[in-house]
Design an enzyme around this catalytic site. Structure first.
Site, mmCIF file in Angstrom:
data_model
loop_
_atom_site.group_PDB
_atom_site.id
_atom_site.type_symbol
_atom_site.label_atom_id
_atom_site.label_comp_id
_atom_site.label_asym_id
_atom_site.label_seq_id
_atom_site.Cartn_x
_atom_site.Cartn_y
_atom_site.Cartn_z
ATOM 1 N N SER A 135 0.866 -1.193 0.000
ATOM 2 C CA SER A 135 0.000 0.000 0.000
ATOM 3 C C SER A 135 0.892 1.228 0.000
ATOM 4 C CB SER A 135 -0.854 0.001 1.265
ATOM 5 O OG SER A 135 -1.482 1.253 1.457
ATOM 6 N N TYR A 148 -1.834 -0.993 10.425
ATOM 7 C CA TYR A 148 -1.902 -1.156 8.960
ATOM 8 C C TYR A 148 -0.637 -0.617 8.296
ATOM 9 C CZ TYR A 148 -3.791 -1.053 4.190
ATOM 10 O OH TYR A 148 -4.001 -1.257 2.842
ATOM 11 N N LYS A 152 2.144 -2.765 6.104
ATOM 12 C CA LYS A 152 2.428 -2.566 4.682
ATOM 13 C C LYS A 152 3.915 -2.241 4.453
ATOM 14 C CE LYS A 152 -1.593 -3.699 3.226
ATOM 15 N NZ LYS A 152 -1.778 -4.925 2.424
#
Ligand SMILES: NC(=O)c1ccc[n+]([C@@H]2O[C@H](COP(=O)([O-])OP(=O)(O)OC[C@H]3O[C@@H](n4cnc5c(N)ncnc54)[C@H](O)[C@@H]3O)[C@@H](O)[C@H]2O)c1
Length: 239
Positions: A135, A148, A152
């Protein structure tokens, strides 16, 4: 561009929704055969598909799914890791628990590690390709999403580690900015609907995945393709 993906055996995780589903459709449109793996219900879009239910954090379950797809297709040419979760969004650090952190890493990082480990024996040396979904959050972070963003960043490093570990199988990752999928809609709601920032489609992301899976990118290995409309290129300098 000719991608020459017709007849290729492709396994996609997270294929029930969003980017994974768009990737499955895009490979099918190129004439590839697609094994669609997800912990949720996969509705195959037609074409040469096999759907298998598996949780990517469960090594035995994922191993059975990889074996089922590889046996059906007589091996694998391409593996795409799309399964992922966002975890807490807009949650301050003080309210983020260790359980939040480890559950996001379990899917987004351990799940990708297990996928490549289990699929490696089925991938041909010289032409096999792996594409993982990371991401833009690996590079540019929004507050309130610590697990998160950390996960990533780890996928980008995992991509490099796997690229040097796997002999003759390329491993790259795609790092898209906000993409209109069920995940983003659930996380952003109205903010996404009235977005004043660029939003890409799952089909945009799938095109990067197809290129990285194809022999057209045969010299690209261990790389993170950051697709963010150039947002991260802008300096904070006031000009
Ligand atoms: N949507 C975005 O803005 C965006 C941006 C950059 C990267 N990504 C990444 O792209 C990938 C796909 O995201 P999306 O937006 O399509 O999300 P999505 O929620 O629409 O799809 C994710 C799919 O993964 C599956 N999944 C989740 N956990 C799983 C598990 N443990 N085992 C098996 N399947 C599991 C879900 O069932 C779902 O079908 C994710 O890795 C995500 O982090 C998304």
């Amino acid at each position: 561009m000719r991608l020459d993906l017709a007849g290729k055996a492709v396994l996609v995780t997270g294929a029930a929704s969003g980017i994974g589903l768009a990737c499955a459709r895009a490979f099918l449109a190129e004439g590839a055969r697609v094994g669609m793996v997800d912990r949720g219900t996969v509705i195959p879009p037609g074409g040469d598909t096999i759907a298998v239910r598996a949780d990517v954090t469960d090594e035995r379950e994922l191993g059975d799914a990889v074996t089922a797809v590889a046996r059906e297709f007589g091996g694998l040419d391409v593996v795409v890791g799309c399964a992922g979760i966002s975890g807490p969004v807009g949650t301050p650090l003080a309210e983020t628990t260790a359980e939040d952190f480890s559950s996001v890493l379990a899917v987004n990082v351990t799940g990708q590690f297990l996928l490549v480990k289990l699929a490696r024996p089925w991938l041909p040396r010289g032409t096999g390709a792996v594409v993982l979904l990371a991401s833009d959050s690996a590079f540019t972070c929004a507050p309130g999403m610590v697990p998160y963003c950390a996960s990533k960043g780890a996928v980008v490093a995992l991509t490099r580690a796997l690229a040097v570990e796997l002999d003759g199988v390329r491993v790259n990752c795609v790092c898209p900015s906000v993409t209109d999928t069920p995940m983003a809609r659930a996380d952003l709601g109205e903010v996404l609907a009235k977005a004043e920032f660029p939003v890409q489609t799952a089909d945009d992301v799938a095109q990067h995945v197809l290129y990285l899976a194809s022999a057209r990118s045969r010299t690209v290995n261990g790389q993170a393709v950051l697709a963010d409309f150039g947002v991260s290129a802008r300096s904070g300098f006031p000009a």
